[in-house]
Design a protein around this motif. Structure first.
Motif, PDB file in Angstrom:
ATOM      1  N   PHE A  41      16.792  -7.398   7.976  1.00  0.00           N
ATOM      2  CA  PHE A  41      15.467  -6.920   7.565  1.00  0.00           C
ATOM      3  C   PHE A  41      14.464  -7.094   8.712  1.00  0.00           C
ATOM      4  CE2 PHE A  41      11.393  -7.454   5.297  1.00  0.00           C
ATOM      5  CZ  PHE A  41      11.402  -6.319   4.491  1.00  0.00           C
ATOM      6  N   MET A 100      19.548   0.127   6.927  1.00  0.00           N
ATOM      7  CA  MET A 100      18.777  -0.714   5.988  1.00  0.00           C
ATOM      8  C   MET A 100      19.454  -0.707   4.614  1.00  0.00           C
ATOM      9  SD  MET A 100      15.640  -2.344   6.091  1.00  0.00           S
ATOM     10  CE  MET A 100      16.673  -3.677   5.599  1.00  0.00           C
ATOM     11  N   PHE A 108      18.419  -8.073  -1.271  1.00  0.00           N
ATOM     12  CA  PHE A 108      16.995  -8.099  -0.928  1.00  0.00           C
ATOM     13  C   PHE A 108      16.262  -9.149  -1.764  1.00  0.00           C
ATOM     14  CE2 PHE A 108      12.774  -5.569  -0.981  1.00  0.00           C
ATOM     15  CZ  PHE A 108      12.322  -6.217   0.160  1.00  0.00           C
ATOM     16  N   SER A 119       3.697  -6.535   4.299  1.00  0.00           N
ATOM     17  CA  SER A 119       4.110  -5.188   3.897  1.00  0.00           C
ATOM     18  C   SER A 119       3.967  -4.230   5.066  1.00  0.00           C
ATOM     19  CB  SER A 119       3.200  -4.742   2.754  1.00  0.00           C
ATOM     20  OG  SER A 119       3.082  -3.344   2.719  1.00  0.00           O
ATOM     21  N   PHE A 121       2.287  -1.834   5.062  1.00  0.00           N
ATOM     22  CA  PHE A 121       0.855  -1.518   5.108  1.00  0.00           C
ATOM     23  C   PHE A 121       0.188  -2.163   6.309  1.00  0.00           C
ATOM     24  CE2 PHE A 121      -0.252  -0.726   0.367  1.00  0.00           C
ATOM     25  CZ  PHE A 121      -0.189   0.638   0.600  1.00  0.00           C
ATOM     26  N   PHE A 126       1.897   1.764  13.201  1.00  0.00           N
ATOM     27  CA  PHE A 126       2.142   2.950  12.375  1.00  0.00           C
ATOM     28  C   PHE A 126       0.813   3.646  12.089  1.00  0.00           C
ATOM     29  CE2 PHE A 126       2.914   5.163   8.289  1.00  0.00           C
ATOM     30  CZ  PHE A 126       4.004   5.941   8.664  1.00  0.00           C
ATOM     31  N   ARG A 127      -0.214   2.845  11.769  1.00  0.00           N
ATOM     32  CA  ARG A 127      -1.544   3.430  11.504  1.00  0.00           C
ATOM     33  C   ARG A 127      -2.109   4.084  12.758  1.00  0.00           C
ATOM     34  NH1 ARG A 127      -0.283   3.853   6.811  1.00  0.00           N
ATOM     35  NH2 ARG A 127      -0.686   2.221   5.282  1.00  0.00           N
ATOM     36  N   HIS A 298      12.123   6.988   3.324  1.00  0.00           N
ATOM     37  CA  HIS A 298      11.702   5.604   3.110  1.00  0.00           C
ATOM     38  C   HIS A 298      11.379   5.398   1.626  1.00  0.00           C
ATOM     39  CE1 HIS A 298       8.276   2.622   3.004  1.00  0.00           C
ATOM     40  NE2 HIS A 298       9.133   1.892   3.689  1.00  0.00           N
ATOM     41  N   MET A 305      15.826   0.069  -3.660  1.00  0.00           N
ATOM     42  CA  MET A 305      15.731  -1.382  -3.423  1.00  0.00           C
ATOM     43  C   MET A 305      14.944  -2.090  -4.519  1.00  0.00           C
ATOM     44  SD  MET A 305      17.193  -2.397  -0.646  1.00  0.00           S
ATOM     45  CE  MET A 305      17.924  -1.559   0.753  1.00  0.00           C
ATOM     46  N   ILE A 306      13.791  -1.489  -4.910  1.00  0.00           N
ATOM     47  CA  ILE A 306      12.927  -2.231  -5.855  1.00  0.00           C
ATOM     48  C   ILE A 306      12.607  -1.442  -7.124  1.00  0.00           C
ATOM     49  CG2 ILE A 306      11.860  -3.654  -4.032  1.00  0.00           C
ATOM     50  CD1 ILE A 306       9.347  -1.863  -4.260  1.00  0.00           C
ATOM     51  N   GLY A 311       4.799  -2.757  -4.704  1.00  0.00           N
ATOM     52  CA  GLY A 311       5.194  -3.242  -3.381  1.00  0.00           C
ATOM     53  C   GLY A 311       4.602  -4.603  -3.075  1.00  0.00           C
ATOM     54  N   THR A 312       5.165  -5.268  -2.053  1.00  0.00           N
ATOM     55  CA  THR A 312       4.631  -6.590  -1.669  1.00  0.00           C
ATOM     56  C   THR A 312       3.192  -6.457  -1.148  1.00  0.00           C
ATOM     57  OG1 THR A 312       5.759  -6.281   0.434  1.00  0.00           O
ATOM     58  CG2 THR A 312       6.813  -7.752  -1.144  1.00  0.00           C
ATOM     59  N   GLY A 314       1.021  -4.452  -2.561  1.00  0.00           N
ATOM     60  CA  GLY A 314       0.137  -4.207  -3.700  1.00  0.00           C
ATOM     61  C   GLY A 314       0.009  -2.762  -4.153  1.00  0.00           C
ATOM     62  N   SER A 315       0.726  -1.849  -3.529  1.00  0.00           N
ATOM     63  CA  SER A 315       0.642  -0.446  -3.985  1.00  0.00           C
ATOM     64  C   SER A 315       1.620  -0.232  -5.140  1.00  0.00           C
ATOM     65  CB  SER A 315       0.989   0.523  -2.852  1.00  0.00           C
ATOM     66  OG  SER A 315       2.390   0.600  -2.709  1.00  0.00           O
ATOM     67  N   GLY A 317       4.163   1.276  -4.967  1.00  0.00           N
ATOM     68  CA  GLY A 317       5.512   1.337  -4.399  1.00  0.00           C
ATOM     69  C   GLY A 317       5.979   2.762  -4.218  1.00  0.00           C
ATOM     70  N   TYR A 320       3.487   5.714  -4.746  1.00  0.00           N
ATOM     71  CA  TYR A 320       2.489   5.838  -3.670  1.00  0.00           C
ATOM     72  C   TYR A 320       3.130   6.477  -2.436  1.00  0.00           C
ATOM     73  CZ  TYR A 320       0.186   4.338   0.627  1.00  0.00           C
ATOM     74  OH  TYR A 320      -0.360   4.332   1.885  1.00  0.00           O
TER      75      TYR A 320
HETATM   76  C1  HEM Z   1      14.076  -3.155   1.977  1.00  0.00           C
HETATM   77  C2  HEM Z   1      13.402  -2.367   2.765  1.00  0.00           C
HETATM   78  C3  HEM Z   1      12.000  -1.883   2.505  1.00  0.00           C
HETATM   79  C4  HEM Z   1      11.285  -1.893   1.353  1.00  0.00           C
HETATM   80  C5  HEM Z   1      11.720  -2.327  -0.032  1.00  0.00           C
HETATM   81  C6  HEM Z   1       9.988  -1.326   1.663  1.00  0.00           C
HETATM   82  C7  HEM Z   1       8.971  -1.164   0.739  1.00  0.00           C
HETATM   83  C8  HEM Z   1       7.744  -0.649   1.004  1.00  0.00           C
HETATM   84  C9  HEM Z   1       6.684  -0.449   0.030  1.00  0.00           C
HETATM   85  C10 HEM Z   1       6.806  -0.759  -1.440  1.00  0.00           C
HETATM   86  C11 HEM Z   1       5.628   0.059   0.672  1.00  0.00           C
HETATM   87  C12 HEM Z   1       4.264   0.432   0.068  1.00  0.00           C
HETATM   88  C13 HEM Z   1       3.257  -0.617   0.419  1.00  0.00           C
HETATM   89  C14 HEM Z   1       3.354  -1.844  -0.428  1.00  0.00           C
HETATM   90  O1  HEM Z   1       2.873  -1.829  -1.560  1.00  0.00           O
HETATM   91  O2  HEM Z   1       3.935  -2.826   0.062  1.00  0.00           O
HETATM   92  C15 HEM Z   1       5.999   0.206   2.053  1.00  0.00           C
HETATM   93  C16 HEM Z   1       5.175   0.736   3.031  1.00  0.00           C
HETATM   94  C17 HEM Z   1       5.549   0.901   4.322  1.00  0.00           C
HETATM   95  N1  HEM Z   1       6.748   0.533   4.887  1.00  0.00           N
HETATM   96 FE1  HEM Z   1       8.362  -0.164   3.932  1.00  0.00          FE
HETATM   97  N2  HEM Z   1       9.951  -0.995   2.974  1.00  0.00           N
HETATM   98  C18 HEM Z   1      11.158  -1.318   3.536  1.00  0.00           C
HETATM   99  C19 HEM Z   1      11.526  -1.147   4.839  1.00  0.00           C
HETATM  100  C20 HEM Z   1      10.724  -0.642   5.820  1.00  0.00           C
HETATM  101  C21 HEM Z   1      11.086  -0.490   7.197  1.00  0.00           C
HETATM  102  C22 HEM Z   1      12.451  -0.836   7.826  1.00  0.00           C
HETATM  103  C23 HEM Z   1      10.009  -0.011   7.830  1.00  0.00           C
HETATM  104  C24 HEM Z   1       9.934   0.261   9.290  1.00  0.00           C
HETATM  105  C25 HEM Z   1       8.876  -0.032  10.017  1.00  0.00           C
HETATM  106  C26 HEM Z   1       8.951   0.169   6.864  1.00  0.00           C
HETATM  107  C27 HEM Z   1       7.687   0.650   7.136  1.00  0.00           C
HETATM  108  C28 HEM Z   1       6.707   0.844   6.209  1.00  0.00           C
HETATM  109  C29 HEM Z   1       5.425   1.443   6.516  1.00  0.00           C
HETATM  110  C30 HEM Z   1       4.955   1.944   7.869  1.00  0.00           C
HETATM  111  C31 HEM Z   1       4.705   1.473   5.335  1.00  0.00           C
HETATM  112  C32 HEM Z   1       3.296   2.068   5.127  1.00  0.00           C
HETATM  113  C33 HEM Z   1       3.484   3.491   4.643  1.00  0.00           C
HETATM  114  C34 HEM Z   1       2.177   4.200   4.260  1.00  0.00           C
HETATM  115  O3  HEM Z   1       1.220   3.541   3.814  1.00  0.00           O
HETATM  116  O4  HEM Z   1       2.148   5.437   4.399  1.00  0.00           O
HETATM  117  N3  HEM Z   1       9.430  -0.213   5.652  1.00  0.00           N
HETATM  118  N4  HEM Z   1       7.286  -0.219   2.235  1.00  0.00           N
END
Ligand code: HEM
Length: 365
Positions: A41, A100, A108, A119, A121, A126-127, A298, A305-306, A311-312, A314-315, A317, A320
Motif C-alpha cells: 500500500f 493494488m 486491507f 487519504s 485527498f 495530484f491537486r 480507481h 476494497m471498501i 473514505g478515510t 471523509g467523502s 467514497g 464521490y
Molecule cells: C486500497 C486502495 C485505495 C483505496 C481503498 C482508496 C480509497 C480512496 C477514497 C475512498 C477516496 C476518496 C477520498 C476519501 O474520502 O478518502 C480516494 C481518493 C483519492 N485516492 Fe485513493 N484509494 C486507494 C488507493 C489509491 C492509490 C494507490 C492512489 C495513488 C496515488 C490513490 C490516489 C487517490 C487520489 C489522488 C484521491 C483524490 C481523488 C479526487 O479527489 O479526485 N488512491 N481514495
C-alpha cells in the motif's frame, strides 16, 4: 580531474538510503505485528507520487513554451513529445491498479483503521496536476461543503495557490488558439464557407431520412428533430453572441475564436503546417481520456476494497470518486469539436494561395 566529473555511485546518486527507508508501516509501529500488505500500500502510493512529480515537471516545461507570443514549430513538436511521455506514464498509472488489487478487501482491513484521516485527498501533487491542467476550483465537487484545500497545511496551501494563480495549460492553449491566423485570408472567410458546408450536410441528412422507405413516419419525425438538434448546436458556433452566452453559463471554456481555430485545425489537419497543432490538441484529448480512465478505474477498485463505506478522508467514497470522472473533465471543448466535424466530401476547398501558406516552403535563395 575537475570536481564536476568525480565518480558517483549508483546507491548514492539515487539516494536509495532515503528512498528505501521511507516505508514505515503504521501497523508495525502501533500493533507490533506488521500487516503484510501495508508495505504494498505504501510503495504503491510512493510510486504514484514519483510519477506525479515527473508529470508536473513535463507540464511546467510545456507551459513555458506556450507563455510567449510566438510559438516555433519545433517547440510544438517538443511539446507533443512531452505530452506523449505523460500519456505513457498515465497508462502505467492505470495498469498499476491491477497490482493494488492483488490486495484483498480483508487484507486491507488488517491496517485500514490506522490510516484515518489520511487519504488521497491529501495528495498535494495530484491537486497541482489538476490545477496545472486547468481544473477550476468552482468546477470541483466538494464534500462536507469544505474547500478542497482545507486538508493542506499553510505552506502546502501557498504552493497550491500558486498552481491555481499561474496560467493553466488550458488557458495557455486558448490564448495560443486565439492567435491562430488564416481564419480570414484574402477573400476567404472560414466561418462563411464552413456554414454553407454545414447547411448542405444537414440538408443531405434530412433528404436521406425523408427518402427512406424503411423508417416509419414516426421514426422519421424523431430523426429529423435529432438532426435539427445538432444544427442547433452548430447555430451557437455560427453566432458569437449565442456562444458567449454558453460561455457565461459555463457550458464552454474556449473563447469563440479559439473554438473556430481548433475546428479549423481539426478540419484541415492534413495541411502541413496544421499537422503538429492537430497532434498537440489530440494528445491533450488523450491526457483527458487517460485521467478519466484512471478516475473510473480507481473508483472501481475502491468499490471492491471498501464497498459503500465512506473514505478515510471523509467523502462518500466510491460515489464521490465516480462523479469526479464526469465533473472534473478539463478539455471538454475539444470534444465539442467532434460534434462540429463534417465529412471530407463537404469540406470547403481552400484557396490555392492559402494552401501555399499552410505548406512548407523550400527556397534556393
Ligand atoms: C486500497 C486502495 C485505495 C483505496 C481503498 C482508496 C480509497 C480512496 C477514497 C475512498 C477516496 C476518496 C477520498 C476519501 O474520502 O478518502 C480516494 C481518493 C483519492 N485516492 Fe485513493 N484509494 C486507494 C488507493 C489509491 C492509490 C494507490 C492512489 C495513488 C496515488 C490513490 C490516489 C487517490 C487520489 C489522488 C484521491 C483524490 C481523488 C479526487 O479527489 O479526485 N488512491 N481514495
Amino acid at each position: 580531474m575537475s570536481e564536476k566529473f568525480t565518480s558517483v555511485h549508483y546507491h548514492s546518486y539515487l539516494e536509495l538510503d532515503k528512498l528505501l527507508n521511507a516505508q514505515n508501516l503504521r501497523s508495525a509501529a502501533l500493533e507490533k505485528v506488521p500487516a503484510h500488505d501495508e508495505m504494498l500500500f505504501i510503495i504503491m502510493h510512493q510510486v504514484y507520487e514519483l510519477w506525479f512529480k515527473q508529470i508536473i515537471h513535463e507540464i511546467k516545461s510545456i507551459a513555458v513554451m506556450f507563455e510567449g507570443d510566438l510559438m516555433d514549430e519545433r517547440e510544438i513538436s517538443t511539446a507533443v513529445a512531452r505530452l506523449e511521455r505523460i500519456i505513457e506514464i498515465q497508462k502505467l498509472l492505470i495498469e498499476q491498479i491491477n497490482v493494488m488489487e492483488t490486495m484483498t478487501a480483508m487484507d486491507f482491513l488488517d491496517f485500514r483503521q490506522y490510516l484515518f484521516p489520511a487519504s488521497g485527498f491529501q495528495s498535494l501533487q495530484f491537486r497541482i496536476v489538476e490545477n496545472m491542467l486547468g481544473l477550476k476550483e468552482e468546477q470541483r465537487l466538494t464534500y462536507n461543503s469544505m474547500p478542497y484545500d482545507v486538508v493542506f497545511s499553510g505552506k502546502q496551501k501557498e504552493i497550491l495557490k500558486e498552481s491555481m494563480d499561474n496560467k493553466s495549460l488550458l488557458t495557455l492553449v486558448i490564448d495560443w488558439l486565439d492567435r491562430t491566423p488564416f481564419l480570414e485570408f484574402d477573400k476567404f472567410n472560414f466561418l462563411e464557407s464552413y456554414k454553407k458546408a454545414v447547411e448542405s450536410m444537414v440538408q443531405k441528412e434530412k433528404d436521406a431520412i425523408n427518402a427512406s422507405d424503411i423508417l416509419s413516419e414516426e421514426t422519421k419525425k424523431q430523426r429529423l428533430t435529432m438532426v435539427g438538434d445538432t444544427s442547433t448546436y452548430f447555430m451557437a458556433v455560427f453566432d458569437p453572441a449565442k456562444f458567449e452566452e454558453m460561455r457565461e453559463r459555463g457550458e464552454v471554456k474556449f473563447s469563440y475564436k479559439a473554438m473556430l481555430a481548433a475546428l479549423f485545425i481539426f478540419l484541415y489537419r492534413d495541411e502541413p503546417i496544421l499537422q503538429q497543432p492537430y497532434r498537440f490538441l489530440s494528445r491533450l484529448m488523450d491526457i483527458e481520456e487517460m485521467l478519466t480512465l484512471w478516475r473510473n478505474r480507481h473508483a472501481q477498485m475502491v468499490l471492491r476494497m471498501i464497498g459503500r463505506k465512506t473514505g478515510t478522508g471523509g467523502s462518500s467514497g466510491h460515489q464521490y470518486l465516480k462523479a469526479t470522472a464526469q465533473q472534473h473533465q478539463i478539455f471538454t471543448d475539444l470534444y465539442q469539436v467532434a460534434t462540429l466535424l463534417i465529412p471530407r466530401s463537404d469540406l470547403p476547398t481552400l484557396p490555392e494561395d492559402l494552401r501555399k501558406h499552410l505548406s512548407f516552403h523550400f527556397s534556393s535563395k
